[in-house]
Write an enzyme that holds these catalytic residues in place. Structure first.
Site, short mmCIF file in Angstrom:
data_model
loop_
_atom_site.label_atom_id
_atom_site.label_comp_id
_atom_site.label_asym_id
_atom_site.label_seq_id
_atom_site.Cartn_x
_atom_site.Cartn_y
_atom_site.Cartn_z
N ARG A 125 -12.22 19.33 -8.38
CA ARG A 125 -11.55 18.09 -8.79
C ARG A 125 -12.23 17.59 -10.05
O ARG A 125 -13.43 17.36 -10.04
CB ARG A 125 -11.60 17.03 -7.69
CG ARG A 125 -10.52 15.95 -7.82
CD ARG A 125 -10.72 14.79 -6.85
NE ARG A 125 -11.95 14.10 -7.16
CZ ARG A 125 -12.85 13.72 -6.25
NH1 ARG A 125 -12.66 13.93 -4.98
NH2 ARG A 125 -13.96 13.11 -6.63
N GLU A 144 -16.94 14.04 -14.41
CA GLU A 144 -17.57 15.27 -13.91
C GLU A 144 -16.50 16.17 -13.31
O GLU A 144 -15.38 15.74 -13.07
CB GLU A 144 -18.63 14.96 -12.85
CG GLU A 144 -18.05 14.28 -11.62
CD GLU A 144 -18.93 14.40 -10.38
OE1 GLU A 144 -19.91 15.17 -10.38
OE2 GLU A 144 -18.61 13.72 -9.39
N ASN A 146 -16.11 18.30 -9.81
CA ASN A 146 -16.69 18.58 -8.49
C ASN A 146 -16.24 19.97 -8.06
O ASN A 146 -15.05 20.21 -7.90
CB ASN A 146 -16.19 17.56 -7.47
CG ASN A 146 -16.51 16.15 -7.90
OD1 ASN A 146 -17.61 15.67 -7.74
ND2 ASN A 146 -15.53 15.47 -8.50
N SER A 151 -13.26 15.80 -2.06
CA SER A 151 -12.54 15.28 -0.89
C SER A 151 -11.41 14.32 -1.27
O SER A 151 -11.14 14.07 -2.43
CB SER A 151 -13.52 14.61 0.06
OG SER A 151 -14.22 13.61 -0.62
N LYS A 305 -24.63 18.82 -13.04
CA LYS A 305 -24.60 17.93 -14.20
C LYS A 305 -25.22 18.61 -15.42
O LYS A 305 -24.82 18.39 -16.55
CB LYS A 305 -25.33 16.62 -13.89
CG LYS A 305 -24.89 15.92 -12.61
CD LYS A 305 -23.63 15.11 -12.80
CE LYS A 305 -23.31 14.22 -11.62
NZ LYS A 305 -22.78 14.88 -10.43
N LYS A 364 -28.31 10.52 -15.21
CA LYS A 364 -27.82 11.23 -14.01
C LYS A 364 -28.77 12.33 -13.56
O LYS A 364 -29.08 13.25 -14.33
CB LYS A 364 -26.46 11.88 -14.31
CG LYS A 364 -25.37 10.91 -14.67
CD LYS A 364 -24.02 11.63 -14.68
CE LYS A 364 -22.89 10.65 -14.88
NZ LYS A 364 -21.58 11.31 -14.71
N GLU A 368 -24.95 14.90 -6.04
CA GLU A 368 -23.53 14.64 -5.84
C GLU A 368 -23.37 13.54 -4.81
O GLU A 368 -24.32 13.19 -4.12
CB GLU A 368 -22.84 15.91 -5.29
CG GLU A 368 -22.94 17.12 -6.18
CD GLU A 368 -22.21 16.96 -7.49
OE1 GLU A 368 -21.20 16.25 -7.52
OE2 GLU A 368 -22.69 17.50 -8.50
N GLY A 369 -22.16 13.02 -4.72
CA GLY A 369 -21.84 12.14 -3.60
C GLY A 369 -21.94 10.66 -3.91
O GLY A 369 -21.69 9.82 -3.05
N ARG A 450 -9.02 6.59 -7.52
CA ARG A 450 -9.96 5.74 -6.76
C ARG A 450 -10.30 4.53 -7.61
O ARG A 450 -10.47 4.64 -8.81
CB ARG A 450 -11.25 6.51 -6.45
CG ARG A 450 -11.04 7.66 -5.50
CD ARG A 450 -12.30 8.48 -5.38
NE ARG A 450 -12.67 9.05 -6.67
CZ ARG A 450 -13.85 9.59 -6.92
NH1 ARG A 450 -14.78 9.63 -6.01
NH2 ARG A 450 -14.10 10.09 -8.12
P1 ADP Z 1 -21.43 12.02 -8.27
O1 ADP Z 1 -21.62 13.47 -8.30
O2 ADP Z 1 -22.49 11.28 -7.55
O3 ADP Z 1 -20.03 11.63 -7.84
P2 ADP Z 1 -20.60 11.08 -10.89
O4 ADP Z 1 -20.98 11.66 -12.17
O5 ADP Z 1 -19.19 11.25 -10.47
O6 ADP Z 1 -21.60 11.58 -9.79
O7 ADP Z 1 -20.92 9.53 -10.94
C1 ADP Z 1 -20.69 8.67 -9.83
C2 ADP Z 1 -19.93 7.43 -10.28
O8 ADP Z 1 -20.63 6.75 -11.32
C3 ADP Z 1 -18.57 7.72 -10.87
O9 ADP Z 1 -17.59 7.81 -9.85
C4 ADP Z 1 -18.35 6.57 -11.81
O10 ADP Z 1 -17.87 5.45 -11.08
C5 ADP Z 1 -19.74 6.25 -12.29
N1 ADP Z 1 -20.01 6.95 -13.57
C6 ADP Z 1 -20.45 8.21 -13.72
N2 ADP Z 1 -20.56 8.55 -15.02
C7 ADP Z 1 -20.19 7.46 -15.71
C8 ADP Z 1 -20.09 7.17 -17.11
N3 ADP Z 1 -20.41 8.08 -18.02
N4 ADP Z 1 -19.67 5.94 -17.46
C9 ADP Z 1 -19.34 5.01 -16.52
N5 ADP Z 1 -19.42 5.22 -15.20
C10 ADP Z 1 -19.83 6.43 -14.78
MG MG Z 2 -18.28 11.87 -8.83
#
Ligand code: ADP
Ligand code: MG
Length: 474
Positions: A125, A144, A146, A151, A305, A364, A368-369, A450
Protein backbone atom coordinates in the site's frame (compact mmCIF):
# COMPACT_ATOMS: atom_id res chain seq x y z
CA UNK A 1 -8.97 22.28 -0.84
CA UNK A 2 -12.70 22.56 -1.39
CA UNK A 3 -14.92 22.08 1.67
CA UNK A 4 -18.04 20.45 0.21
CA UNK A 5 -19.97 20.08 3.50
CA UNK A 6 -19.67 23.66 4.74
CA UNK A 7 -23.45 24.04 5.05
CA UNK A 8 -24.01 21.05 7.37
CA UNK A 9 -20.80 20.66 9.34
CA UNK A 10 -21.90 23.17 12.02
CA UNK A 11 -25.58 22.13 12.09
CA UNK A 12 -25.62 20.35 15.46
CA UNK A 13 -29.04 18.70 15.12
CA UNK A 14 -28.35 17.38 11.61
CA UNK A 15 -24.93 16.12 12.64
CA UNK A 16 -26.35 14.28 15.67
CA UNK A 17 -29.00 12.57 13.60
CA UNK A 18 -26.51 11.62 10.88
CA UNK A 19 -23.96 10.32 13.41
CA UNK A 20 -26.52 7.98 15.02
CA UNK A 21 -27.47 6.61 11.61
CA UNK A 22 -23.80 6.33 10.62
CA UNK A 23 -22.82 4.23 13.63
CA UNK A 24 -25.67 1.79 13.05
CA UNK A 25 -24.87 1.61 9.35
CA UNK A 26 -21.23 0.83 10.14
CA UNK A 27 -22.26 -1.97 12.49
CA UNK A 28 -24.66 -3.36 9.86
CA UNK A 29 -22.04 -3.13 7.12
CA UNK A 30 -19.40 -4.91 9.22
CA UNK A 31 -17.02 -1.99 9.80
CA UNK A 32 -16.01 -3.73 13.03
CA UNK A 33 -13.19 -4.19 15.48
CA UNK A 34 -12.82 -6.21 18.63
CA UNK A 35 -12.64 -4.09 21.76
CA UNK A 36 -9.53 -3.23 23.77
CA UNK A 37 -11.09 -4.99 26.77
CA UNK A 38 -11.88 -8.23 24.90
CA UNK A 39 -9.33 -8.48 22.09
CA UNK A 40 -9.33 -12.30 22.02
CA UNK A 41 -12.97 -13.04 21.24
CA UNK A 42 -15.75 -11.69 19.05
CA UNK A 43 -18.52 -11.82 21.68
CA UNK A 44 -18.22 -8.09 22.21
CA UNK A 45 -17.32 -5.95 19.22
CA UNK A 46 -17.69 -2.33 18.26
CA UNK A 47 -17.51 -0.26 15.11
CA UNK A 48 -14.07 0.66 13.83
CA UNK A 49 -13.56 4.44 14.11
CA UNK A 50 -14.56 6.43 11.03
CA UNK A 51 -15.34 9.96 9.90
CA UNK A 52 -18.89 11.19 9.82
CA UNK A 53 -18.36 12.86 6.44
CA UNK A 54 -16.39 11.67 3.44
CA UNK A 55 -13.35 13.94 2.98
CA UNK A 56 -12.65 16.00 -0.11
CA UNK A 57 -9.81 14.65 -2.27
CA UNK A 58 -8.67 16.41 -5.44
CA UNK A 59 -9.66 14.19 -8.35
CA UNK A 60 -6.43 14.83 -10.25
CA UNK A 61 -4.27 13.70 -7.31
CA UNK A 62 -6.44 10.65 -6.71
CA UNK A 63 -6.04 9.65 -10.35
CA UNK A 64 -2.31 10.34 -10.19
CA UNK A 65 -1.97 7.99 -7.21
CA UNK A 66 -3.79 5.20 -9.07
CA UNK A 67 -1.80 5.79 -12.24
CA UNK A 68 1.56 5.31 -10.51
CA UNK A 69 0.67 2.17 -8.53
CA UNK A 70 1.72 -0.39 -11.14
CA UNK A 71 5.06 1.42 -11.36
CA UNK A 72 5.55 1.10 -7.62
CA UNK A 73 4.64 -2.60 -7.80
CA UNK A 74 7.33 -3.07 -10.44
CA UNK A 75 9.82 -1.10 -8.39
CA UNK A 76 9.29 -3.04 -5.16
CA UNK A 77 9.53 -6.29 -7.08
CA UNK A 78 12.76 -5.15 -8.75
CA UNK A 79 14.33 -4.10 -5.43
CA UNK A 80 13.43 -7.43 -3.88
CA UNK A 81 15.49 -9.18 -6.57
CA UNK A 82 18.48 -6.86 -6.36
CA UNK A 83 20.86 -8.18 -3.72
CA UNK A 84 23.56 -5.66 -4.46
CA UNK A 85 21.18 -2.73 -4.00
CA UNK A 86 19.74 -4.06 -0.74
CA UNK A 87 23.20 -4.85 0.59
CA UNK A 88 24.64 -1.43 -0.24
CA UNK A 89 21.59 0.51 0.87
CA UNK A 90 21.17 -1.22 4.20
CA UNK A 91 24.89 -1.58 5.05
CA UNK A 92 24.98 1.43 7.38
CA UNK A 93 21.54 0.73 8.87
CA UNK A 94 22.19 -2.87 9.89
CA UNK A 95 25.25 -1.81 11.85
CA UNK A 96 23.07 0.13 14.28
CA UNK A 97 19.52 -1.20 13.91
CA UNK A 98 19.20 -4.66 15.38
CA UNK A 99 15.76 -5.44 13.92
CA UNK A 100 16.72 -4.64 10.34
CA UNK A 101 19.98 -6.55 10.91
CA UNK A 102 18.11 -9.69 11.98
CA UNK A 103 15.82 -9.55 8.97
CA UNK A 104 18.86 -9.04 6.79
CA UNK A 105 20.63 -12.07 8.25
CA UNK A 106 17.67 -14.26 7.36
CA UNK A 107 17.63 -12.73 3.87
CA UNK A 108 21.31 -13.61 3.33
CA UNK A 109 20.89 -17.07 4.80
CA UNK A 110 17.99 -18.04 2.52
CA UNK A 111 19.83 -16.73 -0.53
CA UNK A 112 22.91 -18.77 0.38
CA UNK A 113 20.83 -21.90 0.69
CA UNK A 114 19.08 -21.08 -2.62
CA UNK A 115 15.41 -20.10 -2.85
CA UNK A 116 12.89 -22.92 -2.96
CA UNK A 117 10.12 -20.40 -3.65
CA UNK A 118 9.35 -19.86 -7.36
CA UNK A 119 6.09 -17.90 -7.20
CA UNK A 120 6.14 -14.42 -5.65
CA UNK A 121 3.20 -12.38 -4.38
CA UNK A 122 3.39 -8.73 -3.39
CA UNK A 123 0.61 -6.86 -1.62
CA UNK A 124 1.60 -3.32 -0.77
CA UNK A 125 0.00 0.00 0.00
CA UNK A 126 1.52 3.27 -1.12
CA UNK A 127 0.46 6.12 1.19
CA UNK A 128 0.23 9.80 0.27
CA UNK A 129 -0.66 13.16 1.71
CA UNK A 130 -1.72 16.27 -0.19
CA UNK A 131 0.92 18.91 0.36
CA UNK A 132 -0.46 22.42 0.24
CA UNK A 133 1.81 24.87 -1.56
CA UNK A 134 2.09 28.59 -0.77
CA UNK A 135 -0.30 29.36 -3.63
CA UNK A 136 -2.89 26.97 -2.19
CA UNK A 137 -2.51 24.22 -4.81
CA UNK A 138 -2.16 20.68 -3.50
CA UNK A 139 0.50 18.17 -4.62
CA UNK A 140 0.57 14.40 -4.15
CA UNK A 141 3.44 13.41 -1.84
CA UNK A 142 4.28 9.83 -0.96
CA UNK A 143 4.62 9.15 2.77
CA UNK A 144 5.81 5.55 2.45
CA UNK A 145 5.15 2.18 0.82
CA UNK A 146 4.04 -0.58 3.18
CA UNK A 147 5.28 -3.92 1.86
CA UNK A 148 4.18 -6.07 4.79
CA UNK A 149 0.83 -6.41 6.59
CA UNK A 150 -0.74 -3.37 4.88
CA UNK A 151 -4.12 -3.36 6.55
CA UNK A 152 -7.68 -1.99 6.34
CA UNK A 153 -8.28 -3.18 2.76
CA UNK A 154 -11.14 -5.23 4.20
CA UNK A 155 -12.97 -2.74 6.37
CA UNK A 156 -12.56 0.06 3.87
CA UNK A 157 -14.39 -2.02 1.28
CA UNK A 158 -17.47 -1.24 3.39
CA UNK A 159 -17.11 2.42 4.28
CA UNK A 160 -18.37 3.95 1.01
CA UNK A 161 -21.87 2.54 1.67
CA UNK A 162 -21.87 4.01 5.17
CA UNK A 163 -20.84 7.44 3.92
CA UNK A 164 -23.38 7.21 1.13
CA UNK A 165 -26.13 6.73 3.72
CA UNK A 166 -24.82 9.63 5.83
CA UNK A 167 -24.96 11.96 2.84
CA UNK A 168 -28.53 10.91 2.12
CA UNK A 169 -29.55 11.54 5.74
CA UNK A 170 -28.03 15.00 5.34
CA UNK A 171 -30.10 15.64 2.21
CA UNK A 172 -27.27 15.07 -0.24
CA UNK A 173 -28.43 12.12 -2.31
CA UNK A 174 -26.88 13.55 -5.47
CA UNK A 175 -23.44 13.77 -3.83
CA UNK A 176 -23.90 10.28 -2.37
CA UNK A 177 -24.29 8.89 -5.88
CA UNK A 178 -20.79 10.14 -6.75
CA UNK A 179 -18.96 8.10 -4.09
CA UNK A 180 -16.77 5.54 -5.78
CA UNK A 181 -17.14 1.82 -5.26
CA UNK A 182 -14.00 0.35 -3.69
CA UNK A 183 -13.15 -3.26 -2.89
CA UNK A 184 -9.50 -3.86 -1.96
CA UNK A 185 -10.49 -7.07 -0.15
CA UNK A 186 -11.46 -8.60 -3.47
CA UNK A 187 -8.29 -7.34 -5.17
CA UNK A 188 -6.04 -8.68 -2.43
CA UNK A 189 -7.81 -12.03 -2.52
CA UNK A 190 -7.40 -12.15 -6.30
CA UNK A 191 -3.63 -11.89 -5.88
CA UNK A 192 -3.53 -14.51 -3.15
CA UNK A 193 -5.73 -16.82 -5.23
CA UNK A 194 -3.48 -16.40 -8.28
CA UNK A 195 -0.38 -17.25 -6.23
CA UNK A 196 -2.19 -20.23 -4.72
CA UNK A 197 -3.17 -21.47 -8.18
CA UNK A 198 0.38 -21.12 -9.55
CA UNK A 199 1.78 -22.94 -6.54
CA UNK A 200 -0.12 -25.81 -8.03
CA UNK A 201 -1.58 -28.02 -5.33
CA UNK A 202 -5.37 -28.26 -4.96
CA UNK A 203 -5.07 -29.59 -1.42
CA UNK A 204 -2.76 -26.88 -0.14
CA UNK A 205 -4.08 -24.08 2.10
CA UNK A 206 -3.48 -20.36 2.49
CA UNK A 207 -2.11 -19.50 5.93
CA UNK A 208 -2.78 -16.07 7.45
CA UNK A 209 0.04 -15.45 9.91
CA UNK A 210 -1.63 -13.42 12.66
CA UNK A 211 -0.66 -11.63 15.85
CA UNK A 212 -1.36 -12.84 19.39
CA UNK A 213 -3.81 -9.98 19.86
CA UNK A 214 -6.20 -9.75 16.91
CA UNK A 215 -8.40 -6.70 17.40
CA UNK A 216 -8.47 -6.12 13.65
CA UNK A 217 -9.63 -9.65 12.81
CA UNK A 218 -12.68 -8.50 10.82
CA UNK A 219 -10.47 -6.64 8.38
CA UNK A 220 -8.61 -9.88 7.73
CA UNK A 221 -11.81 -11.94 7.57
CA UNK A 222 -12.99 -9.82 4.63
CA UNK A 223 -10.02 -11.10 2.60
CA UNK A 224 -10.27 -14.60 4.06
CA UNK A 225 -13.93 -14.92 3.14
CA UNK A 226 -13.21 -13.85 -0.44
CA UNK A 227 -10.82 -16.83 -0.60
CA UNK A 228 -13.34 -19.23 0.90
CA UNK A 229 -15.84 -18.09 -1.71
CA UNK A 230 -13.32 -19.25 -4.32
CA UNK A 231 -13.15 -22.58 -2.50
CA UNK A 232 -9.63 -21.95 -1.23
CA UNK A 233 -9.02 -23.20 2.30
CA UNK A 234 -7.68 -20.66 4.79
CA UNK A 235 -6.07 -21.31 8.17
CA UNK A 236 -5.02 -18.73 10.76
CA UNK A 237 -1.84 -19.37 12.75
CA UNK A 238 0.63 -17.46 14.92
CA UNK A 239 4.42 -17.62 14.81
CA UNK A 240 4.20 -19.74 17.95
CA UNK A 241 2.07 -22.34 16.12
CA UNK A 242 4.60 -22.41 13.29
CA UNK A 243 7.42 -22.96 15.78
CA UNK A 244 5.53 -25.82 17.44
CA UNK A 245 3.87 -27.50 14.45
CA UNK A 246 5.50 -26.27 11.25
CA UNK A 247 7.83 -28.49 9.24
CA UNK A 248 9.47 -28.77 5.82
CA UNK A 249 9.72 -31.93 3.74
CA UNK A 250 12.75 -32.86 1.60
CA UNK A 251 11.76 -30.44 -1.18
CA UNK A 252 11.03 -27.77 1.42
CA UNK A 253 7.27 -27.90 1.11
CA UNK A 254 5.76 -26.28 4.21
CA UNK A 255 3.38 -28.30 6.40
CA UNK A 256 1.27 -27.07 9.29
CA UNK A 257 -0.18 -29.88 11.37
CA UNK A 258 -0.28 -32.13 8.32
CA UNK A 259 -1.66 -29.57 5.82
CA UNK A 260 0.50 -28.32 2.99
CA UNK A 261 0.70 -24.51 2.86
CA UNK A 262 0.77 -22.82 -0.56
CA UNK A 263 0.72 -19.16 0.53
CA UNK A 264 1.75 -17.47 3.78
CA UNK A 265 0.10 -14.05 4.12
CA UNK A 266 1.77 -12.06 6.89
CA UNK A 267 -0.38 -9.80 9.05
CA UNK A 268 2.37 -10.04 11.66
CA UNK A 269 6.15 -9.83 11.85
CA UNK A 270 6.71 -6.16 10.96
CA UNK A 271 7.89 -4.83 14.35
CA UNK A 272 10.52 -6.09 16.85
CA UNK A 273 7.80 -6.73 19.47
CA UNK A 274 6.42 -9.48 17.17
CA UNK A 275 9.53 -11.59 17.73
CA UNK A 276 11.08 -13.64 20.47
CA UNK A 277 13.76 -16.25 19.77
CA UNK A 278 11.19 -18.91 18.83
CA UNK A 279 9.38 -16.52 16.49
CA UNK A 280 12.64 -15.71 14.72
CA UNK A 281 13.16 -19.44 14.20
CA UNK A 282 9.63 -19.76 12.87
CA UNK A 283 10.26 -16.85 10.47
CA UNK A 284 13.40 -18.56 9.19
CA UNK A 285 11.50 -21.81 8.63
CA UNK A 286 8.83 -19.99 6.62
CA UNK A 287 11.39 -18.09 4.55
CA UNK A 288 13.30 -21.28 3.72
CA UNK A 289 10.13 -22.99 2.53
CA UNK A 290 8.76 -23.33 -0.98
CA UNK A 291 5.51 -21.62 0.08
CA UNK A 292 4.71 -18.24 -1.47
CA UNK A 293 5.43 -15.69 1.25
CA UNK A 294 3.54 -12.42 1.05
CA UNK A 295 5.92 -10.75 1.44
CA UNK A 296 9.16 -12.69 1.22
CA UNK A 297 11.88 -11.24 3.44
CA UNK A 298 13.53 -9.37 0.55
CA UNK A 299 10.29 -7.54 -0.16
CA UNK A 300 9.91 -6.66 3.51
CA UNK A 301 13.40 -5.12 3.40
CA UNK A 302 12.46 -3.23 0.23
CA UNK A 303 9.85 -1.42 2.34
CA UNK A 304 12.28 0.03 4.88
CA UNK A 305 12.52 3.79 5.35
CA UNK A 306 16.22 3.60 4.48
CA UNK A 307 15.44 2.09 1.07
CA UNK A 308 12.79 4.78 0.51
CA UNK A 309 15.36 7.48 1.21
CA UNK A 310 17.90 5.96 -1.19
CA UNK A 311 15.26 5.77 -3.94
CA UNK A 312 15.04 9.55 -3.94
CA UNK A 313 18.72 9.94 -4.91
CA UNK A 314 19.20 11.05 -8.51
CA UNK A 315 19.85 8.05 -10.75
CA UNK A 316 18.68 5.32 -8.36
CA UNK A 317 15.27 4.69 -9.94
CA UNK A 318 16.84 4.64 -13.39
CA UNK A 319 19.29 1.97 -12.28
CA UNK A 320 16.60 -0.16 -10.70
CA UNK A 321 14.19 0.09 -13.64
CA UNK A 322 16.33 0.55 -16.74
CA UNK A 323 14.47 1.42 -19.94
CA UNK A 324 11.39 2.75 -18.14
CA UNK A 325 11.80 6.52 -18.07
CA UNK A 326 8.02 7.23 -17.97
CA UNK A 327 7.53 5.02 -14.91
CA UNK A 328 10.53 6.65 -13.24
CA UNK A 329 9.15 10.13 -13.91
CA UNK A 330 5.69 9.21 -12.57
CA UNK A 331 7.16 7.85 -9.35
CA UNK A 332 9.62 10.66 -8.82
CA UNK A 333 6.83 13.23 -9.20
CA UNK A 334 5.33 11.90 -5.93
CA UNK A 335 8.51 12.00 -3.83
CA UNK A 336 9.00 14.40 -0.97
CA UNK A 337 12.52 15.48 0.03
CA UNK A 338 14.31 12.61 1.79
CA UNK A 339 17.74 12.79 3.38
CA UNK A 340 20.36 10.33 4.57
CA UNK A 341 21.81 10.73 8.05
CA UNK A 342 24.72 8.40 7.29
CA UNK A 343 28.06 9.47 8.75
CA UNK A 344 29.86 12.04 6.62
CA UNK A 345 29.50 15.56 5.35
CA UNK A 346 26.09 15.15 3.68
CA UNK A 347 24.58 13.81 6.91
CA UNK A 348 26.28 16.45 9.07
CA UNK A 349 24.87 19.21 6.91
CA UNK A 350 21.25 18.04 6.90
CA UNK A 351 21.37 17.24 10.64
CA UNK A 352 22.48 20.80 11.34
CA UNK A 353 19.73 22.19 9.09
CA UNK A 354 17.07 20.11 10.86
CA UNK A 355 18.30 21.14 14.31
CA UNK A 356 18.07 24.77 13.26
CA UNK A 357 14.59 24.38 11.68
CA UNK A 358 12.93 21.22 13.04
CA UNK A 359 9.41 22.11 11.87
CA UNK A 360 10.45 21.58 8.27
CA UNK A 361 11.22 17.87 8.84
CA UNK A 362 10.14 14.49 10.18
CA UNK A 363 12.76 12.19 11.76
CA UNK A 364 12.01 8.52 11.06
CA UNK A 365 13.52 5.35 12.51
CA UNK A 366 13.27 1.98 10.69
CA UNK A 367 9.92 1.13 12.27
CA UNK A 368 6.38 0.45 11.11
CA UNK A 369 2.95 0.75 12.62
CA UNK A 370 2.78 4.43 13.54
CA UNK A 371 3.85 6.46 16.56
CA UNK A 372 7.60 6.14 15.97
CA UNK A 373 8.43 9.34 14.13
CA UNK A 374 9.75 12.49 15.77
CA UNK A 375 8.64 16.05 15.10
CA UNK A 376 9.39 19.60 16.16
CA UNK A 377 11.09 20.16 19.50
CA UNK A 378 11.43 16.42 20.15
CA UNK A 379 13.12 15.95 16.77
CA UNK A 380 15.56 18.74 17.65
CA UNK A 381 16.43 17.26 21.04
CA UNK A 382 16.97 13.73 19.76
CA UNK A 383 19.01 14.84 16.78
CA UNK A 384 21.12 17.10 18.98
CA UNK A 385 21.86 14.11 21.22
CA UNK A 386 22.75 11.61 18.47
CA UNK A 387 24.22 13.89 15.83
CA UNK A 388 27.79 12.81 16.51
CA UNK A 389 27.08 9.11 17.12
CA UNK A 390 26.61 6.21 14.70
CA UNK A 391 23.07 5.85 16.09
CA UNK A 392 22.18 8.71 13.75
CA UNK A 393 22.29 6.32 10.79
CA UNK A 394 19.34 4.30 12.08
CA UNK A 395 17.12 7.29 11.15
CA UNK A 396 16.28 9.18 7.97
CA UNK A 397 14.98 12.73 7.59
CA UNK A 398 12.01 13.67 5.44
CA UNK A 399 10.43 16.97 4.49
CA UNK A 400 7.28 17.51 6.51
CA UNK A 401 4.13 17.50 4.39
CA UNK A 402 1.64 20.22 5.28
CA UNK A 403 -1.90 19.47 4.08
CA UNK A 404 -4.79 21.92 4.23
CA UNK A 405 -7.06 20.89 7.15
CA UNK A 406 -10.83 20.42 6.79
CA UNK A 407 -13.59 20.15 9.40
CA UNK A 408 -15.03 16.73 10.16
CA UNK A 409 -16.27 14.55 13.02
CA UNK A 410 -14.28 11.49 14.09
CA UNK A 411 -16.73 8.84 15.28
CA UNK A 412 -15.20 6.63 17.97
CA UNK A 413 -17.01 4.41 20.43
CA UNK A 414 -17.41 6.07 23.86
CA UNK A 415 -16.18 9.44 22.59
CA UNK A 416 -18.12 12.71 22.47
CA UNK A 417 -19.29 14.02 19.13
CA UNK A 418 -17.14 17.06 18.38
CA UNK A 419 -15.91 18.82 15.30
CA UNK A 420 -12.16 18.58 14.56
CA UNK A 421 -9.75 20.09 12.10
CA UNK A 422 -8.57 17.07 10.13
CA UNK A 423 -6.07 15.96 7.53
CA UNK A 424 -6.19 12.82 5.39
CA UNK A 425 -3.79 10.22 4.03
CA UNK A 426 -4.65 8.30 0.86
CA UNK A 427 -3.36 4.75 0.38
CA UNK A 428 -3.48 2.78 -2.87
CA UNK A 429 -3.27 -0.99 -2.63
CA UNK A 430 -1.04 -2.74 -5.15
CA UNK A 431 -1.00 -6.45 -5.97
CA UNK A 432 1.38 -8.36 -8.20
CA UNK A 433 2.36 -11.96 -8.84
CA UNK A 434 5.55 -13.17 -10.45
CA UNK A 435 6.37 -16.70 -11.55
CA UNK A 436 10.10 -17.09 -11.99
CA UNK A 437 11.01 -14.03 -14.07
CA UNK A 438 7.56 -13.50 -15.50
CA UNK A 439 5.13 -11.00 -14.04
CA UNK A 440 1.68 -12.55 -14.40
CA UNK A 441 -0.36 -9.96 -12.46
CA UNK A 442 0.22 -6.27 -11.73
CA UNK A 443 -2.70 -4.17 -10.52
CA UNK A 444 -3.93 -1.39 -8.33
CA UNK A 445 -6.45 -3.07 -6.04
CA UNK A 446 -8.39 -0.23 -4.43
CA UNK A 447 -7.84 2.59 -1.98
CA UNK A 448 -7.93 3.53 1.68
CA UNK A 449 -8.49 7.01 3.06
CA UNK A 450 -7.52 7.62 6.68
CA UNK A 451 -8.17 10.88 8.49
CA UNK A 452 -6.90 12.28 11.77
CA UNK A 453 -7.19 15.43 13.85
CA UNK A 454 -4.32 17.84 13.18
CA UNK A 455 -3.10 17.77 16.78
CA UNK A 456 -1.71 14.26 16.16
CA UNK A 457 1.49 14.33 14.14
CA UNK A 458 1.71 10.56 13.78
CA UNK A 459 -0.18 7.32 13.88
CA UNK A 460 -2.60 5.14 11.95
CA UNK A 461 -6.01 3.58 12.63
CA UNK A 462 -4.64 0.64 14.61
CA UNK A 463 -2.60 3.08 16.73
CA UNK A 464 -5.89 4.79 17.66
CA UNK A 465 -5.14 8.11 15.97
CA UNK A 466 -6.54 8.00 12.45
CA UNK A 467 -9.99 6.79 11.43
CA UNK A 468 -11.45 5.26 8.27
CA UNK A 469 -12.80 7.62 5.66
CA UNK A 470 -14.06 7.66 2.06
CA UNK A 471 -12.75 10.06 -0.59
CA UNK A 472 -15.20 12.52 -2.09
CA UNK A 473 -13.55 13.62 -5.32
CA UNK A 474 -13.57 17.35 -6.03
P1 ADP B 1 4.75 4.04 9.80
O1 ADP B 1 5.54 3.00 9.13
O2 ADP B 1 4.91 4.08 11.27
O3 ADP B 1 3.31 4.03 9.35
P2 ADP B 1 4.92 6.52 8.30
O4 ADP B 1 6.06 6.97 7.51
O5 ADP B 1 3.72 6.11 7.54
O6 ADP B 1 5.41 5.40 9.28
O7 ADP B 1 4.52 7.68 9.30
C1 ADP B 1 3.46 7.55 10.22
C2 ADP B 1 2.54 8.77 10.15
O8 ADP B 1 3.27 9.96 10.37
C3 ADP B 1 1.89 8.96 8.79
O9 ADP B 1 0.70 8.20 8.70
C4 ADP B 1 1.66 10.44 8.74
O10 ADP B 1 0.47 10.76 9.44
C5 ADP B 1 2.82 11.00 9.53
N1 ADP B 1 3.92 11.37 8.61
C6 ADP B 1 4.88 10.55 8.13
N2 ADP B 1 5.72 11.19 7.30
C7 ADP B 1 5.28 12.46 7.25
C8 ADP B 1 5.73 13.63 6.56
N3 ADP B 1 6.79 13.59 5.76
N4 ADP B 1 5.03 14.77 6.75
C9 ADP B 1 3.94 14.80 7.56
N5 ADP B 1 3.47 13.75 8.23
C10 ADP B 1 4.12 12.57 8.09
MG1 MG C 1 2.52 4.54 7.56
Amino acid sequence: MAAPWRDVVRDAAAVREAAAAAVDAALLAGVLMRTGEQPHASDVVNYAPFTLLPSAVPRALFEQAYAVQQDFNLLVDAISQNKEFLEQTLASTIKVDDFTARLFRIYVQVLEEGLAQTVFLGINRSDYMFDCGLDGTAALRQIEINTIAASFGGLTSRTADVHGLVLKVLGKAEEASHLLPNNPAKGLALGIAKAWELYGSQRAVVMFLVEEIQRNIFDQRCVENELWSRNIRVIRRRFRDVFEQGSLDASRRLYMDGQEVAVVYYREGYVPQNYDQQNWEARLLLERSRAVKCPDIATQLAGTKKVQQELSRPGTLEKLLPGRPEAVARMRATFAGLYSLDEGEEGDRIAATAIADPDRFVLKPQREGGGNNLYGEELRQVLEKIKDSPERTSYILMDKIKPQPALNYLLRAHSPLQVSECISELGIFGVYVRQGQQLVLNQAAGHLLRTKAIEHADGGVAAGVAVLDTPYLV
